[in-house]
Design a protein around this motif. Structure first.
Motif, PDB file in Angstrom:
ATOM      1  N   UNK A 209       0.837  -1.202   0.000  1.00  0.00           N
ATOM      2  CA  UNK A 209       0.000   0.000   0.000  1.00  0.00           C
ATOM      3  C   UNK A 209       0.871   1.250   0.000  1.00  0.00           C
ATOM      4  N   UNK A 210       0.712   2.113  -1.011  1.00  0.00           N
ATOM      5  CA  UNK A 210       1.347   3.434  -0.901  1.00  0.00           C
ATOM      6  C   UNK A 210       0.645   4.187   0.225  1.00  0.00           C
ATOM      7  N   UNK A 211       1.388   4.736   1.166  1.00  0.00           N
ATOM      8  CA  UNK A 211       0.754   5.443   2.281  1.00  0.00           C
ATOM      9  C   UNK A 211       1.328   6.846   2.406  1.00  0.00           C
ATOM     10  N   UNK A 212       0.503   7.767   2.890  1.00  0.00           N
ATOM     11  CA  UNK A 212       0.959   9.136   3.106  1.00  0.00           C
ATOM     12  C   UNK A 212       0.233   9.748   4.296  1.00  0.00           C
ATOM     13  N   UNK A 213       0.660  10.942   4.668  1.00  0.00           N
ATOM     14  CA  UNK A 213       0.111  11.590   5.863  1.00  0.00           C
ATOM     15  C   UNK A 213      -1.409  11.592   5.804  1.00  0.00           C
ATOM     16  N   UNK A 214      -2.032  11.234   6.909  1.00  0.00           N
ATOM     17  CA  UNK A 214      -3.490  11.193   6.996  1.00  0.00           C
ATOM     18  C   UNK A 214      -4.050   9.788   6.876  1.00  0.00           C
ATOM     19  N   UNK A 215      -3.228   8.815   6.450  1.00  0.00           N
ATOM     20  CA  UNK A 215      -3.699   7.434   6.331  1.00  0.00           C
ATOM     21  C   UNK A 215      -3.663   6.744   7.696  1.00  0.00           C
ATOM     22  N   UNK A 216      -4.577   5.803   7.880  1.00  0.00           N
ATOM     23  CA  UNK A 216      -4.581   4.961   9.074  1.00  0.00           C
ATOM     24  C   UNK A 216      -4.462   3.508   8.638  1.00  0.00           C
ATOM     25  N   UNK A 217      -3.852   2.685   9.500  1.00  0.00           N
ATOM     26  CA  UNK A 217      -3.716   1.255   9.191  1.00  0.00           C
ATOM     27  C   UNK A 217      -4.056   0.447  10.438  1.00  0.00           C
ATOM     28  N   UNK A 218      -4.900  -0.568  10.267  1.00  0.00           N
ATOM     29  CA  UNK A 218      -5.075  -1.589  11.301  1.00  0.00           C
ATOM     30  C   UNK A 218      -4.276  -2.814  10.889  1.00  0.00           C
ATOM     31  N   UNK A 219      -3.441  -3.337  11.814  1.00  0.00           N
ATOM     32  CA  UNK A 219      -2.737  -4.602  11.594  1.00  0.00           C
ATOM     33  C   UNK A 219      -3.160  -5.552  12.704  1.00  0.00           C
ATOM     34  N   UNK A 220      -3.859  -6.614  12.372  1.00  0.00           N
ATOM     35  CA  UNK A 220      -4.274  -7.605  13.362  1.00  0.00           C
ATOM     36  C   UNK A 220      -3.080  -8.436  13.814  1.00  0.00           C
ATOM     37  N   UNK A 221      -3.290  -9.272  14.852  1.00  0.00           N
ATOM     38  CA  UNK A 221      -2.216 -10.119  15.383  1.00  0.00           C
ATOM     39  C   UNK A 221      -1.624 -10.958  14.256  1.00  0.00           C
ATOM     40  N   UNK A 222      -0.329 -11.003  14.231  1.00  0.00           N
ATOM     41  CA  UNK A 222       0.474 -11.797  13.281  1.00  0.00           C
ATOM     42  C   UNK A 222       0.401 -11.317  11.831  1.00  0.00           C
ATOM     43  N   UNK A 223      -0.280 -10.198  11.567  1.00  0.00           N
ATOM     44  CA  UNK A 223      -0.315  -9.678  10.193  1.00  0.00           C
ATOM     45  C   UNK A 223       1.118  -9.320   9.762  1.00  0.00           C
ATOM     46  N   UNK A 224       1.662  -9.968   8.751  1.00  0.00           N
ATOM     47  CA  UNK A 224       3.004  -9.603   8.290  1.00  0.00           C
ATOM     48  C   UNK A 224       3.032  -8.128   7.873  1.00  0.00           C
ATOM     49  N   UNK A 225       4.088  -7.416   8.289  1.00  0.00           N
ATOM     50  CA  UNK A 225       4.127  -5.958   8.089  1.00  0.00           C
ATOM     51  C   UNK A 225       5.556  -5.491   7.842  1.00  0.00           C
ATOM     52  N   UNK A 226       5.666  -4.586   6.889  1.00  0.00           N
ATOM     53  CA  UNK A 226       6.971  -3.989   6.571  1.00  0.00           C
ATOM     54  C   UNK A 226       6.706  -2.589   6.055  1.00  0.00           C
ATOM     55  N   UNK A 227       7.594  -1.631   6.385  1.00  0.00           N
ATOM     56  CA  UNK A 227       7.448  -0.256   5.895  1.00  0.00           C
ATOM     57  C   UNK A 227       8.757   0.227   5.310  1.00  0.00           C
ATOM     58  N   UNK A 228       8.688   0.871   4.163  1.00  0.00           N
ATOM     59  CA  UNK A 228       9.818   1.568   3.579  1.00  0.00           C
ATOM     60  C   UNK A 228       9.426   3.026   3.363  1.00  0.00           C
ATOM     61  N   UNK A 229      10.278   3.943   3.833  1.00  0.00           N
ATOM     62  CA  UNK A 229       9.978   5.377   3.735  1.00  0.00           C
ATOM     63  C   UNK A 229      10.474   5.916   2.390  1.00  0.00           C
ATOM     64  N   UNK A 230       9.584   6.543   1.639  1.00  0.00           N
ATOM     65  CA  UNK A 230       9.935   7.094   0.329  1.00  0.00           C
ATOM     66  C   UNK A 230       9.680   8.590   0.309  1.00  0.00           C
ATOM     67  N   UNK A 231      10.307   9.282  -0.637  1.00  0.00           N
ATOM     68  CA  UNK A 231      10.032  10.710  -0.815  1.00  0.00           C
ATOM     69  C   UNK A 231      11.153  11.555  -0.252  1.00  0.00           C
ATOM     70  N   UNK A 232      10.881  12.846  -0.157  1.00  0.00           N
ATOM     71  CA  UNK A 232      11.916  13.820   0.218  1.00  0.00           C
ATOM     72  C   UNK A 232      11.933  14.102   1.703  1.00  0.00           C
ATOM     73  N   UNK A 233      10.822  13.793   2.395  1.00  0.00           N
ATOM     74  CA  UNK A 233      10.749  14.181   3.812  1.00  0.00           C
ATOM     75  C   UNK A 233      10.677  12.942   4.697  1.00  0.00           C
ATOM     76  N   UNK A 234      10.987  13.109   5.987  1.00  0.00           N
ATOM     77  CA  UNK A 234      10.894  11.966   6.895  1.00  0.00           C
ATOM     78  C   UNK A 234       9.476  11.403   6.917  1.00  0.00           C
ATOM     79  N   UNK A 235       9.369  10.130   7.168  1.00  0.00           N
ATOM     80  CA  UNK A 235       8.069   9.494   7.385  1.00  0.00           C
ATOM     81  C   UNK A 235       7.887   9.314   8.884  1.00  0.00           C
ATOM     82  N   UNK A 236       6.767   9.813   9.396  1.00  0.00           N
ATOM     83  CA  UNK A 236       6.517   9.719  10.841  1.00  0.00           C
ATOM     84  C   UNK A 236       5.159   9.079  11.056  1.00  0.00           C
ATOM     85  N   UNK A 237       5.136   8.010  11.854  1.00  0.00           N
ATOM     86  CA  UNK A 237       3.822   7.484  12.236  1.00  0.00           C
ATOM     87  C   UNK A 237       3.724   7.239  13.729  1.00  0.00           C
TER      88      UNK A 237
END
Ligand code: UGY
Ligand code: MN
Length: 255
Positions: A209-237
């Motif tokens: 999923x491409x994600x950006x400021x304002x997005x929300x994510x639910x990850x249930x137990x054991x949901x495999x998850x990985x994040x890579x930060x793209x773009x010019x500015x820091x990614x903060x969640x």
């Protein structure tokens, strides 16, 4: 007008984009509108999220009622200024209120709050903690698994009186989680700044999923998850994580 959305609701995870928000009066609050981002209603057959997360859009007339019986509440100011139990909070200010705390959250000016609520599960060796206030930018952060480009700040005290964490995770552009995590804890996540790619999956349902400021994510137990930060500015969640209780310990009974 649009007939497209980035919102994607799967069995054990969900991505909720602001393009699908419908603002409505917030139940239990006075003169306050908001958007429910993540709710137990989201899952199927009793396997939905074990918590509620929502945006509260405050005006100076707005005020919260108390959280439902037995429910703890965490509040984070995304924009504007608010007051929690009489304490002023600016942007990046936060507070945690224990269950049964009758004190009110008010708008000082127009403000946008991220709110997390869940039923508190007591620990036999600890009493109920007192309320917590803080400034997220003043909380020391640490490199996540040794990576100084991925800085994790834990906003709540680290002891078993608390049955949850709320953390602020800041990634430099190009930084990423060092592994595809899969763990017993659930997450509710709000992308506060920047963006990138979130990899999520449930069985055959593989989603980058491409994600950006304002997005929300639910990850249930054991949901495999990985994040890579793209773009010019820091990614903060910001994200919640249920911790400190055995998966076999009884859950707090519904009120
Ligand atoms: O705390 C965590 O499990 C965190 N590393 N997960 C995440 O960022 N999706
Ligand atoms: Mn995780």
């Amino acid at each position: 007008m649009s007939h497209e959305t980035r919102t994607h609701i799967a069995e054990r995870y969900a991505v909720i984009g602001p393009d699908s928000h419908v603002v409505a009066p917030l139940a239990g609050w006075r003169d306050t509108e908001g958007v429910v981002l993540i709710s137990p209603a989201m899952g199927t057959a009793g396997r939905g999220p074990g918590f509620l997360q929502y945006l509260a859009l405050l005006t100076p007339e707005s005020a919260s009622g108390p959280a439902p019986a037995g429910v703890e509440r965490f509040v984070y100011v995304l924009e504007g200024r608010a007051e929690v139990a009489g304490e002023p909070l600016g942007v990046n200010g936060y507070a945690w209120l224990p269950p049964g705390d009758p004190r009110t959250i008010r708008g000082v000016e127009a403000a946008r709050l991220w709110v997390h609520e869940q039923r508190y599960t007591p620990d036999p060796d600890h009493g109920l903690p007192a309320a917590v206030w803080g400034d997220a930018l003043a909380v020391p952060s640490e490199p996540f698994m040794g990576d100084p480009k991925a800085q994790l700040a834990k906003l709540l005290p680290q002891n078993d009186a608390f049955d949850m964490e709320v953390n602020r995770f800041a990634f430099e552009p190009g930084a990423a989680l060092p592994l595809v995590e899969s763990h017993v804890n659930e997450h509710g996540l709000y992308m506060a700044q920047g963006g990138g790619i979130y990899r999520l999956s449930t069985g055959a349902d593989e989603h980058w999923a491409p994600v950006r400021a304002g997005d929300a994510i639910w990850m249930g137990a054991f949901c495999p998850q990985w994040f890579g930060c793209l773009g010019e500015e820091p990614g903060v969640y910001l994200y919640s994580k249920d911790v400190g209780r055995s998966p076999l310990s009884p859950k707090a009974a519904p009120a």
